[in-house]
Enzyme design. Structure first.
Site, short mmCIF file in Angstrom:
data_model
loop_
_atom_site.label_atom_id
_atom_site.label_comp_id
_atom_site.label_asym_id
_atom_site.label_seq_id
_atom_site.Cartn_x
_atom_site.Cartn_y
_atom_site.Cartn_z
N LEU A 111 0.55 -1.22 -0.08
CA LEU A 111 -0.39 0.25 0.12
C LEU A 111 1.18 1.28 -0.15
O LEU A 111 2.00 1.57 0.33
CB LEU A 111 -1.32 -0.21 1.45
CG LEU A 111 -2.41 -0.56 1.28
CD1 LEU A 111 -3.15 -1.35 2.16
CD2 LEU A 111 -2.85 -0.28 0.37
N ASP A 112 0.75 1.78 -0.86
CA ASP A 112 1.41 2.93 -1.24
C ASP A 112 1.31 4.29 -0.14
O ASP A 112 -0.06 4.13 0.52
CB ASP A 112 0.94 4.12 -2.30
CG ASP A 112 2.03 3.85 -3.79
OD1 ASP A 112 2.40 3.03 -3.47
OD2 ASP A 112 1.01 3.93 -4.17
N PRO A 113 2.11 5.10 0.55
CA PRO A 113 1.81 5.93 1.71
C PRO A 113 0.46 6.58 2.14
O PRO A 113 -0.43 7.59 2.67
CB PRO A 113 3.16 7.03 1.53
CG PRO A 113 3.95 6.02 0.97
CD PRO A 113 3.44 5.55 -0.14
N ALA B 206 -1.58 5.76 0.31
CA ALA B 206 -3.51 4.93 0.82
C ALA B 206 -3.10 5.04 2.18
O ALA B 206 -2.73 4.50 3.05
CB ALA B 206 -3.71 3.69 -0.01
#
Length: 217
Positions: A40-42, A44
């Protein structure tokens, strides 16, 4: 004492990387044998599956599972990363009606061929695309690959039109499920292109990673 084994469900907050979550879990649980199933990207938030000890043996099964997200897509803006953290490429007013937005969202279902985001781990000429971005390089547009991505159960949850928004922006909240290798950023970018105004991810939350849901985290 028996070693820890299994799958730990974490509700990742915005701002942390998936690696940050793994590192914190290693410190708290006192073991290095922890990985995760699906970055998960930062930007998200939401469900991150941590695999502990013997739990790593189900990594392939969980990575291949479909995932469900709630997307906050900002219309009227296009960025190089296809999310709000990137460099703005263009901004323009959203002239589409609510009915036109609903129709455009409904159309973007099934297996679609979309451009892979520049800020991704997809490799081009032996180098991950995000490595080009981090060095300030941009591959020629014609070598950034297209990929088949599958989206289903796409539901428009909420629309805030510019005329009713304090910020003057138009945002849509969309819930959708997708298969492995599908990029929500590419979906948001394509929605903006179809509406002729640009679109980018302003917020993203993973609510399920088959067979688990964030409600159990």
């Amino acid at each position: 004492m028996n070693p820890l084994n299994g799958v730990l469900l974490v509700d990742k907050p915005v701002g942390m990387t998936s690696h940050d979550v793994v590192a914190r879990a290693r410190r708290i649980l006192g073991t290095k044998g922890i990985g995760h199933a699906g970055t998960l990207d930062p930007l998200a938030s939401g469900l991150l599956l941590l695999l502990i000890g013997e739990g790593t043996k189900v990594s392939d099964y969980l990575l291949n599972g479909d995932k469900t997200y709630e997307l906050n897509c900002k219309l009227g803006v296009a960025t190089d990363s296809m999310d709000i953290t990137g460099e703005v490429l263009r901004e323009q007013p959203v002239t589409s009606s609510l009915e036109e937005i609903k129709a455009a969202v409904a159309k973007l279902q099934g297996t679609l061929t979309l451009k892979v985001p520049l800020h991704s781990a997809v490799k081009v000429d032996g180098k991950k695309l995000y490595e080009y971005a981090h060095k300030g390089q941009t591959p020629e547009p014609n070598i950034i690959p297209d990929r088949e991505m599958t989206f289903y159960d796409v539901q428009l949850i909420e629309t805030t039109m510019a005329s009713a928004s304090p910020s003057g922006s138009t945002n849509v909240i969309v819930r959708m499920s997708c298969s492995k290798g599908s990029f929500i950023r590419a979906w948001a970018n394509n929605l903006g292109e179809d509406l002729g105004c640009g679109g980018t991810v302003e917020g993203l939350r993973r609510v399920a990673s088959n067979p688990f849901t964030v409600a159990n985290a």
